[in-house]
Every structure is written in structure tokens, then in C-alpha cells.
Write an enzyme that holds these catalytic residues in place. Structure first.
Site, PDB file in Angstrom:
ATOM      1  N   ALA A  67     -29.511 -29.010 -10.092  1.00 52.08           N
ATOM      2  CA  ALA A  67     -28.526 -28.715 -11.126  1.00 52.08           C
ATOM      3  C   ALA A  67     -28.937 -27.408 -11.778  1.00 52.08           C
ATOM      4  CB  ALA A  67     -28.463 -29.835 -12.161  1.00 52.08           C
ATOM      5  N   SER A  68     -27.976 -26.710 -12.342  1.00 49.81           N
ATOM      6  CA  SER A  68     -28.241 -25.348 -12.812  1.00 49.81           C
ATOM      7  C   SER A  68     -29.003 -25.285 -14.125  1.00 49.81           C
ATOM      8  CB  SER A  68     -26.924 -24.585 -12.951  1.00 49.81           C
ATOM      9  OG  SER A  68     -26.300 -24.462 -11.686  1.00 49.81           O
TER      10      SER A  68
END
Length: 209
Positions: free
Chosen positions: A9-10
Site C-alpha cells: 500500500a502506498s
């Protein structure tokens, strides 16, 4: 052949493990077992991803790198994507993405050599296409975000992301007590960049006294 799942996930406030169940279901339906799972919160536009490269370092020839979507693996520039591909090819790692059905045959050892080579070529081409689309989407979103921020600044409305004052006070206290950056990250779930920023702020405050 080992199946190694990669989940990304960023940002720190996103759940990088969100797709774990989908990857496990995919493997189970094909009689495969996920040997190891690598999870991290890092930008897909950067090659600075410790867990991805730990996966590559652990992998053996013929292992499968399993991802939910190609953009979980790459939002890289063309140059960085080529570097990553070269690394994976040198290790003979097969990329399988749930959003790329042609790649699913890479998770099977039953295909004859000709069919395997054909699907390998098709898969490589489609991977390149999806990686390019993922990068374009990243660039477009960054451009729209910058335009929105510029417009808000002009109107005097932009204030930036609100600081988590309570969390940062706790991190600062741990830094003051001599806690290591890694232990602070483990305890708070914050990024290393956040710890670095607060450590610098603390040093500046101490120097000002």
C-alpha cells in the site's frame, strides 16, 4: 517452485494486507501454497522498497511472485521498470497478477515448453502495458493533485495535511528517551521519513535552548 506473495500500500494509513485473502484463495484454488508473504507500505513509484527486494533475495529460480494487481508491483518510470524486470529475469522469477489472467499459467508447471514460451512472451508484453498504464495513472493523479493544491493556495484555502500532534508528541518523547528509529516505527506504524523529520525538529529545539 515457491509462491511468494507481495502486498503493498502506498501510505502508512492504508492497509497493505487488504488483498491477502484474495491471494490465498487464488493459490488454494490451484493447489498451491504461499510459502512467504512480504508486506510493506511504500510508493509503487519508487524502487526503494525493502520488502520487495527481500522477496527477490529470498527467491529461487522458477519461484512465483504473486500480486493482486500489476500496479502493486510497479508504478515505476520506464527506466526503473526495466531495471526491476532485469533483476527478476536474472533470478528467473515468474510474475503472476490476479488482474492479468494470461499470467495465471505461470503458476502451473503443467504447460509444455512451447505453450510456456508463448504465454511467457504474451505475459511479458501485457505486463509492460499494465505497468505503463499504472505509471500514467500515477502521473495523472499527481498532476491533478498539484493543480488542485495550486488552485487552493491561490484562493487561500490550502493548509496541507493536518499533523497528528498526539502521535508526534509520543514519537518525540521516545526519541528523547533514546529509542531507536526502528523500534519507534514498529510501535507507532509511522514512516521512517516521519521519524527523521521529528528527530530533526527535536535536534533544532535542543540547539535553540
Amino acid at each position: 517452485m515457491f509462491v511468494r506473495a507481495y502486498l503493498r500500500a502506498s501510505t502508512d494509513d492504508q492497509d497493505a494486507s487488504r488483498a491477502r485473502a484474495d491471494l490465498e484463495r487464488f493459490a488454494t484454488e490451484r493447489g498451491l501454497t504461499i510459502a512467504a508473504t512480504y508486506v510493506e507500505n511504500a510508493s509503487g513509484a519508487s524502487l526503494a522498497r525493502p520488502e520487495l527486494f527481500r522477496l527477490l533475495g529470498d527467491a529461487h529460480s522458477g519461484d512465483v511472485l504473486l500480486v493482486e494487481q500489476v500496479d502493486r508491483l510497479s508504478r515505476l518510470t520506464a527506466e526503473d521498470w526495466e531495471r526491476l524486470k532485469v533483476d527478476m529475469a536474472a533470478r528467473r522469477i515468474r510474475v503472476v497478477a490476479l488482474d492479468l489472467p494470461t499470467s495465471w499459467t505461470m503458476a502451473s508447471t503443467e504447460a509444455d515448453p512451447f505453450t510456456a514460451r508463448m504465454f511467457d512472451a504474451i505475459n511479458a508484453m501485457l505486463l509492460d502495458m499494465l505497468a505503463a498504464v499504472a505509471r500514467k495513472d500515477y502521473d495523472d493523479r499527481r498532476r491533478r493533485q498539484a493543480q488542485g493544491q495550486a488552485k487552493a493556495k491561490t484562493a487561500g484555502l490550502y493548509r496541507g495535511r493536518a499533523e497528528d500532534v498526539k502521535r508526534n508528541a509520543g514519537i518525540t518523547a521516545m526519541l528523547r528517551d533514546g529509542a531507536s528509529w526502528s523500534s519507534i516505527q514498529d510501535l507507532t506504524g509511522c514512516s521512517r521519513a516521519t521519524v527523521a523529520k521529528l528527530a530533526k525538529r527535536l535536534r533544532n529545539a535542543q540547539l535553540a535552548v
